[in-house]
Design a protein around this motif. Sequence first.
Motif, PDB file in Angstrom:
ATOM      1  N   LYS A  19       0.386  -1.120  -0.162  1.00 42.04           N
ATOM      2  CA  LYS A  19      -0.188  -0.086  -0.190  1.00 42.04           C
ATOM      3  C   LYS A  19       0.936   1.352  -0.031  1.00 42.04           C
ATOM      4  O   LYS A  19       1.183   2.556  -0.793  1.00 42.04           O
ATOM      5  CB  LYS A  19      -1.223  -0.016   1.166  1.00 42.04           C
ATOM      6  CG  LYS A  19      -2.201  -0.900   0.933  1.00 42.04           C
ATOM      7  CD  LYS A  19      -2.370  -1.493   2.546  1.00 42.04           C
ATOM      8  CE  LYS A  19      -1.435  -1.471   3.780  1.00 42.04           C
ATOM      9  NZ  LYS A  19      -1.476  -2.224   5.026  1.00 42.04           N
ATOM     10  N   ASP A  38      -2.149   5.081   9.377  1.00 40.79           N
ATOM     11  CA  ASP A  38      -0.636   4.795   9.828  1.00 40.79           C
ATOM     12  C   ASP A  38       0.427   5.622  10.565  1.00 40.79           C
ATOM     13  O   ASP A  38       0.840   6.036  11.730  1.00 40.79           O
ATOM     14  CB  ASP A  38       0.698   3.560   9.972  1.00 40.79           C
ATOM     15  CG  ASP A  38      -0.136   2.479   9.631  1.00 40.79           C
ATOM     16  OD1 ASP A  38      -1.419   2.079  10.527  1.00 40.79           O
ATOM     17  OD2 ASP A  38       0.396   0.803   9.218  1.00 40.79           O
ATOM     18  N   ARG A  62      -7.231   1.270  17.616  1.00 40.09           N
ATOM     19  CA  ARG A  62      -8.314   1.157  16.542  1.00 40.09           C
ATOM     20  C   ARG A  62      -8.886   2.544  16.403  1.00 40.09           C
ATOM     21  O   ARG A  62      -9.297   3.152  15.929  1.00 40.09           O
ATOM     22  CB  ARG A  62      -9.090   0.255  16.514  1.00 40.09           C
ATOM     23  CG  ARG A  62      -8.781  -1.311  16.626  1.00 40.09           C
ATOM     24  CD  ARG A  62      -7.948  -1.553  14.743  1.00 40.09           C
ATOM     25  NE  ARG A  62      -7.455  -2.387  14.732  1.00 40.09           N
ATOM     26  CZ  ARG A  62      -6.300  -2.791  13.801  1.00 40.09           C
ATOM     27  NH1 ARG A  62      -6.339  -1.503  13.137  1.00 40.09           N
ATOM     28  NH2 ARG A  62      -6.025  -3.964  13.831  1.00 40.09           N
ATOM     29  N   GLY A  84      -3.595  -2.288   7.966  1.00 45.95           N
ATOM     30  CA  GLY A  84      -3.955  -4.132   7.088  1.00 45.95           C
ATOM     31  C   GLY A  84      -4.885  -3.700   7.740  1.00 45.95           C
ATOM     32  O   GLY A  84      -5.831  -4.317   7.625  1.00 45.95           O
ATOM     33  N   ARG A 122       5.982  -4.780  13.150  1.00 45.06           N
ATOM     34  CA  ARG A 122       4.321  -4.737  13.383  1.00 45.06           C
ATOM     35  C   ARG A 122       3.657  -5.243  14.248  1.00 45.06           C
ATOM     36  O   ARG A 122       3.917  -6.937  14.741  1.00 45.06           O
ATOM     37  CB  ARG A 122       4.218  -5.830  11.966  1.00 45.06           C
ATOM     38  CG  ARG A 122       4.002  -4.600  10.830  1.00 45.06           C
ATOM     39  CD  ARG A 122       3.938  -5.348  10.445  1.00 45.06           C
ATOM     40  NE  ARG A 122       3.931  -4.412   8.235  1.00 45.06           N
ATOM     41  CZ  ARG A 122       5.026  -4.560   7.159  1.00 45.06           C
ATOM     42  NH1 ARG A 122       5.710  -5.473   7.324  1.00 45.06           N
ATOM     43  NH2 ARG A 122       5.029  -3.523   6.857  1.00 45.06           N
ATOM     44  N   ARG A 141     -10.027 -11.655   7.707  1.00 46.78           N
ATOM     45  CA  ARG A 141     -10.119  -9.966   7.625  1.00 46.78           C
ATOM     46  C   ARG A 141     -10.622 -10.457   5.625  1.00 46.78           C
ATOM     47  O   ARG A 141     -10.986  -8.936   5.438  1.00 46.78           O
ATOM     48  CB  ARG A 141      -8.851  -9.519   7.317  1.00 46.78           C
ATOM     49  CG  ARG A 141      -8.658  -8.781   8.366  1.00 46.78           C
ATOM     50  CD  ARG A 141      -7.616  -8.719   8.756  1.00 46.78           C
ATOM     51  NE  ARG A 141      -6.736  -7.503  10.394  1.00 46.78           N
ATOM     52  CZ  ARG A 141      -6.363  -7.255  10.246  1.00 46.78           C
ATOM     53  NH1 ARG A 141      -4.797  -7.141   9.298  1.00 46.78           N
ATOM     54  NH2 ARG A 141      -5.282  -6.798  11.797  1.00 46.78           N
TER      55      ARG A 141
HETATM   56  C1  S3P Z   1      -2.386  -3.407  11.192  1.00 42.38           C
HETATM   57  C2  S3P Z   1      -1.451  -3.247   9.885  1.00 42.38           C
HETATM   58  C3  S3P Z   1       0.184  -1.991  10.373  1.00 42.38           C
HETATM   59  C4  S3P Z   1      -0.499  -0.876  11.405  1.00 42.38           C
HETATM   60  C5  S3P Z   1      -0.949  -2.153  13.112  1.00 42.38           C
HETATM   61  C6  S3P Z   1      -2.339  -2.768  12.305  1.00 42.38           C
HETATM   62  C7  S3P Z   1      -2.820  -4.219  10.827  1.00 42.38           C
HETATM   63  O1  S3P Z   1      -0.347  -0.569   9.243  1.00 42.38           O
HETATM   64  O2  S3P Z   1      -1.892  -0.229  11.100  1.00 42.38           O
HETATM   65  O3  S3P Z   1       0.594  -2.547  12.687  1.00 42.38           O
HETATM   66  O4  S3P Z   1      -3.547  -5.104  11.860  1.00 42.38           O
HETATM   67  O5  S3P Z   1      -2.924  -5.380   9.869  1.00 42.38           O
HETATM   68  P1  S3P Z   1       0.735  -1.979   8.021  1.00 42.38           P
HETATM   69  O6  S3P Z   1      -0.726  -2.750   6.850  1.00 42.38           O
HETATM   70  O7  S3P Z   1       1.084  -0.782   7.084  1.00 42.38           O
HETATM   71  O8  S3P Z   1       1.644  -2.497   8.092  1.00 42.38           O
END
Ligand code: S3P
Length: 181
Positions: A19, A38, A62, A84, A122, A141
């Motif tokens: 992304k 993020d 969240r 994500g 992550r 998901r």
């Molecule tokens: C998350 C993805 C991460 C970030 C966090 C949670 C998720 O972003 O928002 O660690 O729940 O899949 P990326 O998709 O940019 O890694």
Amino acid sequence: MPASAHQNIVLIGFMGSGKSSIGRLIAGRLGFQFVDTDAVVVERAGMDIPKVFARHGEAHFRKLETAVLESMAMRDRCVISTGGGVIVRPGNRTLLRRLGFVVWLTASEEVIYQRVSRNKRRPLLQTENPRETVAKLLESREPAYAETAQFRLDTTVMSRAAAADVVIAEARRAFSWQGPA
Ligand code: S3P
């Protein structure tokens, strides 16, 4: 037709689906502003994502993520790259569609795993068996990504530049843009 009057391109997809890197390319080519939700969360929280999770928990992260989406409501001509898990909250799915043309970037489980194992930033993947965690999260998901997106692009064997080209072509169609590329 996009579900929104705003001409933003919104990228959703699992961690490691490309992304941010593809989003930056798209924004550069269209002269749009690139926004990474993020990064906005990190800026507002004053700490990185692992710290937000460790100190305040996922639920707090969240909430911050939803607040960022809400604050984007009046923006136009942006490429918005999301975390994500943004689709986990049903309300976010509606917010995302209001923001613009929603593109779901996917890749095979194997490629996702290779990409995400390159760094340890992550929090959700700091488990005993990250491979299994990726598989489980992907499976749980998938329906939410599918429900939210207007277009899906598999980037498994695509260069980032080629993926950016395809997204731009689809956005042109969705927004009925005329004129040269
Ligand atoms: C998350 C993805 C991460 C970030 C966090 C949670 C998720 O972003 O928002 O660690 O729940 O899949 P990326 O998709 O940019 O890694």
